[in-house]
Motif scaffolding. Structure first.
Motif, PDB file in Angstrom:
ATOM      1  N   LYS A  43     -20.447 -13.883 -31.810  1.00  0.00           N
ATOM      2  CA  LYS A  43     -20.362 -14.350 -30.685  1.00  0.00           C
ATOM      3  C   LYS A  43     -21.735 -13.735 -29.464  1.00  0.00           C
ATOM      4  O   LYS A  43     -22.279 -14.438 -28.787  1.00  0.00           O
ATOM      5  CB  LYS A  43     -20.067 -15.248 -29.995  1.00  0.00           C
ATOM      6  N   ALA A  44     -21.164 -12.486 -28.607  1.00  0.00           N
ATOM      7  CA  ALA A  44     -22.011 -12.018 -27.546  1.00  0.00           C
ATOM      8  C   ALA A  44     -21.444 -10.459 -27.889  1.00  0.00           C
ATOM      9  O   ALA A  44     -20.715  -9.806 -28.714  1.00  0.00           O
ATOM     10  CB  ALA A  44     -21.338 -12.862 -26.819  1.00  0.00           C
ATOM     11  N   THR A  45     -22.584  -9.595 -26.814  1.00  0.00           N
ATOM     12  CA  THR A  45     -21.742  -8.566 -26.602  1.00  0.00           C
ATOM     13  C   THR A  45     -20.674  -8.944 -25.623  1.00  0.00           C
ATOM     14  O   THR A  45     -20.863  -8.857 -24.717  1.00  0.00           O
ATOM     15  CB  THR A  45     -22.604  -7.675 -26.190  1.00  0.00           C
ATOM     16  N   MET A  46     -19.296  -7.664 -25.952  1.00  0.00           N
ATOM     17  CA  MET A  46     -18.366  -7.992 -25.815  1.00  0.00           C
ATOM     18  C   MET A  46     -17.875  -6.092 -25.068  1.00  0.00           C
ATOM     19  O   MET A  46     -17.868  -5.740 -25.787  1.00  0.00           O
ATOM     20  CB  MET A  46     -17.137  -8.728 -26.062  1.00  0.00           C
TER      21      MET A  46
ATOM     22  N   SER B 264     -12.406 -14.917 -25.794  1.00  0.00           N
ATOM     23  CA  SER B 264     -14.404 -14.723 -26.303  1.00  0.00           C
ATOM     24  C   SER B 264     -15.339 -14.892 -25.314  1.00  0.00           C
ATOM     25  O   SER B 264     -16.490 -15.003 -25.566  1.00  0.00           O
ATOM     26  CB  SER B 264     -14.295 -16.247 -27.375  1.00  0.00           C
ATOM     27  N   ASP B 265     -14.962 -14.800 -24.075  1.00  0.00           N
ATOM     28  CA  ASP B 265     -15.647 -15.123 -22.603  1.00  0.00           C
ATOM     29  C   ASP B 265     -16.780 -13.659 -22.940  1.00  0.00           C
ATOM     30  O   ASP B 265     -15.805 -12.446 -21.623  1.00  0.00           O
ATOM     31  CB  ASP B 265     -15.408 -14.806 -21.379  1.00  0.00           C
ATOM     32  N   PRO B 266     -17.887 -13.705 -22.666  1.00  0.00           N
ATOM     33  CA  PRO B 266     -18.601 -12.454 -22.514  1.00  0.00           C
ATOM     34  C   PRO B 266     -18.755 -11.947 -21.416  1.00  0.00           C
ATOM     35  O   PRO B 266     -19.923 -11.049 -20.826  1.00  0.00           O
ATOM     36  CB  PRO B 266     -19.970 -12.526 -23.489  1.00  0.00           C
ATOM     37  N   LYS B 268     -21.123 -13.407 -18.843  1.00  0.00           N
ATOM     38  CA  LYS B 268     -22.628 -12.973 -18.254  1.00  0.00           C
ATOM     39  C   LYS B 268     -23.084 -13.632 -17.801  1.00  0.00           C
ATOM     40  O   LYS B 268     -24.147 -14.141 -16.591  1.00  0.00           O
ATOM     41  CB  LYS B 268     -23.897 -14.094 -20.007  1.00  0.00           C
TER      42      LYS B 268
END
Lengths: 461, 340
Positions: A43-46, B264-266, B268
């Motif tokens: 989903k994203a870069t973490m 699951s929070d990146p 941004k």
């Protein structure tokens, strides 16, 4: 002992990811909370943070590596006094044991009942006592009021709250006299804020009080349905049985007269759908009194669906001060042999009138007053259909996914071999309730609809 | 009641921390309590990364001073209710780390025997009433717990927590109205961590949150939620007002969560610099640590011992949460209704 740092799962669906960047190098000191690496998930870069304090002893997966599976060791952390030479001793203990369910194949319980523990058979409802003593004649309105008053006398924790329940004496006069007897601590007028006062009542029930919460009509309870379902019905389960919610939500449901679409709707199937609730729909004054008393004593959230058009009707009820009815027990209001008619609330009276007319035409109808919609007394319905081999379900509300649909399902599952005709649903028209007198009449089920259905299933038409 | 507001006018000034608000021993206890939450949450994040915790997992890291400061002002009969960023509140109420962690892993040893998960745990014994997943629900539910305190006359109060995001829900204001009308003993605790999920407060909320009580004659104030002693000072004042039968009170705490909204929070929607700034300059654990050192009653050795003790408790909870079996399949059908 050196600790392995594992490739973390950073979303509920992530199974592998790219180790995009190492923020720390071998030999760097880290403490809990420091960002050590960046990972690209589905989903994203973490960012990955250190959980323990120590020194990065060795990086096992180089940055830029794709498709690193979750739980792969990516680095080794040295704690105080350890050196790179200790790395061989790094325990596998830090790796993730699988949860037992991960290896089990997915099974759909409804397709493969054997793979799922069977739902325990519902406990039989308490036997209904025969009330043979003297009777008194009361209206449904008085019966409801008397039930609340008697339970309030018996239990200090019972209180009534809602719009206009106190000084106005009830929008439909159901709570008449309660303020005078019990005072404003226990008979509480609320602002017109259903969501808020339903939540307050549920909170009070969590703390052990027994609120009787009146909605001026169930139409307005739509504002509060979140607390009825999410807060009242589900908490016992979410709490593993620790915290129950002994509360009654009551008020008039269904069609009134010429009040239009937003004030004329039956919510029976909405609430009957939900585990964690009991749902009651009384017809007679005896139902109203006996079942409301049982609802107030019940340790669970109970939805109690009354009907405005019934409030003024009179019935004989047992005069015994201990009179009460069991939740979950239907009542055969009229015995018959040719066709079973199930109904609840106001439609029981309509069904009985239809049965009278049918008798004149030589058709013997058995009329079952469901009284409780959840848990449904399927045993009584099934026993009846085994005798009559036909079922007509009557309800005021809409047909789609309605109580009649549930009746049809019960028949398919439990009476398939006993049916001599398809189940027929008699119900309100599948439209928002119109205002015009003629249209409203057309939208509702009537005696003649039940008669026609009975003739159809008995092949007498 | 000299120190409490005398009317429904909301107070505007920020509470400052009096130097005598807590003894060095109490301060050390707050350090320990906050550290337990911090380390517990870090471990929960790690177990989530290992796939042992599923679904949603909202970590409280950064906000520890709020619940510890509030709890320091409560009595045993008081009740607590919060939303889904709730592990810290459970530990602060005295619920066992083992039971909470085992609920996170969905095991039999969890507070709800695995049937609630991260967002749904309860302990009537500890006065903790959840653990609720619907944003804003704790406003009316908390007012309802307060209603019960008043009805029973047990001299208890309820602290009802919600976030800046929930502060926009209509049911909060329905609860304000009735709580004020009926003088319910409830403190509405707004944990303003600046973001309703990923939407900053400047983009989701008009005006100042605690001032929204003014129209309902509910006093309130905005307080530095990163300094546990300041939180405690505000809590003591609010508790005195509410327990005194004056009706509800609103405490809006300026706080900050270091981690994402959920796992699951990146992140941004905010800059790394912003997060780093808070960690470097406003960390609640660093702040109390400095304050304790300033008393010269305790030293780094005392902190080290506490670190070790806390780590042992957290490691044991992680061990327990992995060893405890999954609930028996028959549990699927239990606790739907109270029998009898």
């Amino acid at each position: 002992m050196p600790v392995q740092i594992l490739m973390p799962a950073l979303s509920p669906t992530m199974t592998e990811g790219k180790l995009a960047k190492w923020v720390k190098k071998e030999g760097d000191k880290v403490k809990a909370g420091d960002v050590i690496a960046e990972i690209e998930t589905d989903k994203a870069t973490m960012e990955v943070e250190a959980v323990d304090e120590g020194v990065i002893g060795k990086i096992l997966v180089a940055e830029g590596t794709d498709n690193v599976a979750v739980n792969t060791p990516i680095a080794v952390l040295l704690e105080d006094g350890e050196s790179v030479g200790d790395i061989a001793a790094a325990p596998a203990a830090a790796s993730a044991p699988k949860a037992a369910h991960e290896d089990a194949p997915f099974v759909n319980p409804s397709c493969l009942p054997s793979a799922t523990p069977a739902q325990p058979a519902a406990a039989a409802p308490a036997a209904e006592k025969e009330w043979t003593g003297p009777t008194v004649t009361v209206t449904v309105r008085e019966a409801l009021r008397d039930a609340m008053a008697e339970e309030m006398r018996a239990d200090e924790n019972v209180f009534v709250m809602g719009e206009e329940v106190a000084e106005y004496q009830g929008a439909y006069k159901v709570t008449q006299g309660l303020l005078q007897e019990f005072g404003d601590k226990r008979v509480i007028d609320t602002p017109i804020t259903e969501y808020g006062f339903a939540g307050i009542a549920v909170g009070a029930a969590f703390a052990g009080l027994r609120p009787v919460t009146e909605f001026m009509t169930w139409n307005f309870a739509m504002q509060a349905i979140d607390h009825i379902i999410n807060s009242a019905a589900k908490t016992l389960y979410m709490a593993g049985g620790q915290l129950g919610c002994p509360i009654v939500f009551r008020g008039p449901n269904g069609v009134a007269s010429r009040v239009g679409a937003q004030h004329s709707q039956c919510f029976a199937s909405w609430y009957a759908h939900c585990p964690g609730l009991k749902v009651i729909a009384p017809w007679s004054a005896a139902d109203a009194k006996g079942l409301l008393k049982a609802a107030i004593r019940d340790p669970n959230p109970v939805v109690f669906l009354e009907n405005e058009l019934m409030y003024g009707q009179s019935f004989d009820i047992p005069a015994d001060p201990d009179f009460i009815l069991p939740i979950g027990k239907a009542k055969i209001e009229r015995a018959g042999t040719d066709v079973t008619i199930t109904a609840f609330s106001r439609m029981v009276g309509v069904a009985l009138q239809a049965a009278d007319k049918l008798a004149e035409q030589g058709i013997s109808a058995e009329v079952i007053n469901l009284r409780t919609l959840r848990p449904l007394d399927t045993a009584t319905i099934v026993e009846s259909v085994k005798k009559t081999n036909r079922l007509i379900s009557v309800e005021e509300g809409w047909p789609y996914a309605g109580m009649g649909s549930e009746m049809a399902a019960v028949m398919m599952e439990q009476c398939f071999d006993h049916l001599d005709a398809p189940v027929v649903r008699v119900h309100g028209a599948d439209v928002p309730m119109p205002y015009a007198a003629n249209l409203e009449k057309l939208a509702l089920p009537w005696e003649q609809d039940i008669i026609a259905a009975a003739k159809k299933v008995t092949y007498a038409a | 009641m000299a120190s409490t507001p005398t009317s429904g006018k909301a107070k505007l000034e920020t509470v400052t921390s009096p130097s005598n608000i807590a003894s060095p021993e109490q301060m050390l206890q707050y350090f320990k309590d906050m550290l337990l939450i911090r380390r517990f949450e870090e471990k929960a994040g790690q177990l989530y990364g290992m796939g042992l915790i599923g679904g949603f997992c909202h970590l409280y890291i950064g906000q520890e001073a709020v619940v510890i400061g509030m709890q320091s002002a409560l009595l045993v009969q008081d009740t607590v209710i919060t939303a889904y960023r709730d592990h810290g509140h459970m530990l602060a109420c005295g619920m066992s780390a083992n039971g909470v962690m085992a609920e996170l892993t969905g095991r039999k040893g969890g507070y709800s025997r695995g049937k609630g998960g991260s967002m749904h745990m309860f302990s009537r014994e500890k006065g903790f009433y959840g653990g609720h997943g619907i944003v804003g629900a704790t406003g009316p539910l908390g007012a309802g717990l307060a209603f019960a305190h008043k009805y029973k006359g047990d001299n208890g109060i309820c602290t009802a927590y919600y976030g800046d995001g929930a502060a926009n829900q209509g049911q909060i204001y329905e609860a304000y109205n009735m709580a004020s009308l009926w003088k319910l003993p409830v403190i509405f605790v707004i944990e303003n961590n600046k973001y309703g999920m990923g939407t900053s407060q400047t983009r989701h909320a008009a005006g100042v949150l605690y001032k929204r009580g003014e129209g309902y004659d509910i006093p309130g104030e905005k307080v530095d939620g990163m300094d546990v002693l300041t939180v405690r000072a505000a809590a003591l004042k609010a508790v005195e007002y509410v327990r005194g039968g004056n009706g509800p009170y609103i405490l809006e705490f300026d706080t900050y969560r270091y981690r994402g909204h959920s796992m699951s929070d990146p992140g941004k929607y905010r800059s790394k610099e912003e997060v780093e700034h808070m960690k470097e300059n406003r960390d609640p654990i660093d702040l109390i640590r400095k304050a304790i050192l300033d008393t010269e009653k305790f030293s780094e050795d005392d902190f080290k011992k506490i670190e070790k003790d806390v780590k042992a408790v957290v490691n044991e909870s992680a061990e327990f949460a992995q060893q405890s079996p999954e609930p028996d399949p028959s549990e699927l059908w239990t606790d739907i209704l109270v029998e009898g």
